[in-house]
Scaffold this active site. Structure first.
Site, mmCIF file in Angstrom:
data_model
loop_
_atom_site.group_PDB
_atom_site.id
_atom_site.type_symbol
_atom_site.label_atom_id
_atom_site.label_comp_id
_atom_site.label_asym_id
_atom_site.label_seq_id
_atom_site.Cartn_x
_atom_site.Cartn_y
_atom_site.Cartn_z
ATOM 1 N N HIS A 89 0.835 -1.208 0.000
ATOM 2 C CA HIS A 89 0.000 0.000 0.000
ATOM 3 C C HIS A 89 0.869 1.257 0.000
ATOM 4 O O HIS A 89 2.031 1.218 0.443
ATOM 5 C CB HIS A 89 -0.857 0.046 1.277
ATOM 6 C CG HIS A 89 -1.984 -0.942 1.312
ATOM 7 N ND1 HIS A 89 -2.219 -1.748 2.404
ATOM 8 C CD2 HIS A 89 -2.951 -1.230 0.409
ATOM 9 C CE1 HIS A 89 -3.296 -2.494 2.161
ATOM 10 N NE2 HIS A 89 -3.758 -2.209 0.963
ATOM 11 N N CYS A 110 -2.808 0.269 9.961
ATOM 12 C CA CYS A 110 -3.873 -0.585 9.410
ATOM 13 C C CYS A 110 -4.836 -1.136 10.454
ATOM 14 O O CYS A 110 -5.922 -1.581 10.103
ATOM 15 C CB CYS A 110 -3.264 -1.723 8.613
ATOM 16 S SG CYS A 110 -2.102 -2.668 9.534
HETATM 17 C C1 CIR Z 1 -3.869 -7.748 3.097
HETATM 18 O O1 CIR Z 1 -3.072 -8.222 2.298
HETATM 19 O O2 CIR Z 1 -4.866 -7.136 2.729
HETATM 20 C C2 CIR Z 1 -3.613 -7.944 4.572
HETATM 21 N N1 CIR Z 1 -2.961 -9.191 4.782
HETATM 22 C C3 CIR Z 1 -2.773 -6.826 5.136
HETATM 23 C C4 CIR Z 1 -3.455 -5.494 5.083
HETATM 24 C C5 CIR Z 1 -2.683 -4.423 5.761
HETATM 25 N N2 CIR Z 1 -3.367 -3.190 5.654
HETATM 26 C C6 CIR Z 1 -2.779 -2.001 5.738
HETATM 27 O O3 CIR Z 1 -1.592 -1.907 5.894
HETATM 28 N N3 CIR Z 1 -3.554 -0.939 5.614
#
Ligand code: CIR
Length: 254
Positions: free
Chosen positions: A160, A247
């Site tokens: 991201h 997140c």
């Molecule tokens: C994903 O791949 O969507 C999750 N395993 C990790 C998401 C992390 N989100 C973030 O950093 N905003």
């Protein structure tokens, strides 16, 4: 008052989405304890923490940041880039309804909140494997009445935009310049991650304090030497799921 919405770690977190990391065993109990300490850090910094019930069948549902973009005026419910994560938004919309008027991203748009970096009235959106131009166009339309500018930003090498860059003070960004081009961000100062800690650019700014992973001590030192107030949390198990500190919450003015 600041509200922080969080969600308990799913027992299925071991089946999370992974893009740039190899799968490792995640200790669910340890992940839960670490997540609880993260919530305590939010509370210690003055947030009223509202923890949503566990979603047992949604492995990535602890990463609530990806489900919404909450601004002072409205909240945008996202349409997540990974199909396994799309159902996560239903309960988030319900939780945000008392606080904001809601707009919702629709197909073919996809955007994860981790790709959205709000700096005043400019909103940068990572054009990543999860977020696309149709979603940016919809965000522009939602936000035009409130005088926001929305800009797409290329990211490479990471999941991201906020894996690559986050705000650590009024006019300062913490950045991994390998993953996003610095020149895009106008009128900002930069602190670079230590080159040995490429994943260290994700810090959560609450007022003038930072919540920051203890896994990146060299970058932590750079932040402290810059005079920033850093509260570390051990989120090693969440890092294995390609998450970090921004997140795991949606923080906004109540
Ligand atoms: C994903 O791949 O969507 C999750 N395993 C990790 C998401 C992390 N989100 C973030 O950093 N905003």
């Amino acid at each position: 008052m600041r509200i922080a919405i969080t969600r308990q770690v799913s027992p299925q977190i071991g089946q999370c989405e992974l893009t740039h990391l190899e799968r490792q065993v995640i200790d669910v109990e340890l992940a839960r304890r670490q997540h609880h300490q993260y919530e305590e850090a939010l509370a210690a910094l003055g947030c009223q923490v509202h923890c949503l019930p566990v979603e047992p069948d949604l492995p990535d549902s602890v990463f609530v940041e990806d489900t919404a973009v909450v601004l002072d005026e409205i909240a945008i419910i996202t349409r997540l880039g990974a199909d396994s994560r799309k159902p996560e938004t239903t309960s988030i919309a319900r939780a945000l309804e008392p606080y904001r008027q809601l707009c919702t991203i629709t197909a073919p748009g996809t955007v994860d909140g981790g790709d959205v970096l709000c700096l005043g009235k400019t909103i940068y959106v990572g054009l990543s494997s999860r977020s696309n131009q149709p979603a940016i166009d919809q965000m522009m339309a939602f936000l035009k009445p409130y005088r926001y500018t929305v800009k797409g930003v290329r990211v490479s090498g990471c999941l991201h935009l906020k894996s690559a860059v986050t705000q650590v003070a009024d006019n300062t960004l913490l950045i991994n310049p390998e993953w996003v081009e610095m020149g895009i961000f106008k009128d900002m100062h930069f602190l670079e991650v230590d080159p040995s800690e490429p994943y260290g650019a994700n810090a959560l700014l609450i007022g003038i304090n930072l919540i920051y992973p203890s896994s990146y001590p060299r970058t932590q030192r750079r932040l402290e030497e810059h005079g920033l107030s850093v509260k570390t949390v051990d989120v090693s198990e969440l890092i294995k799921a390609e998450g970090a500190v921004t997140c795991c919450s949606l923080v906004f003015k109540g």
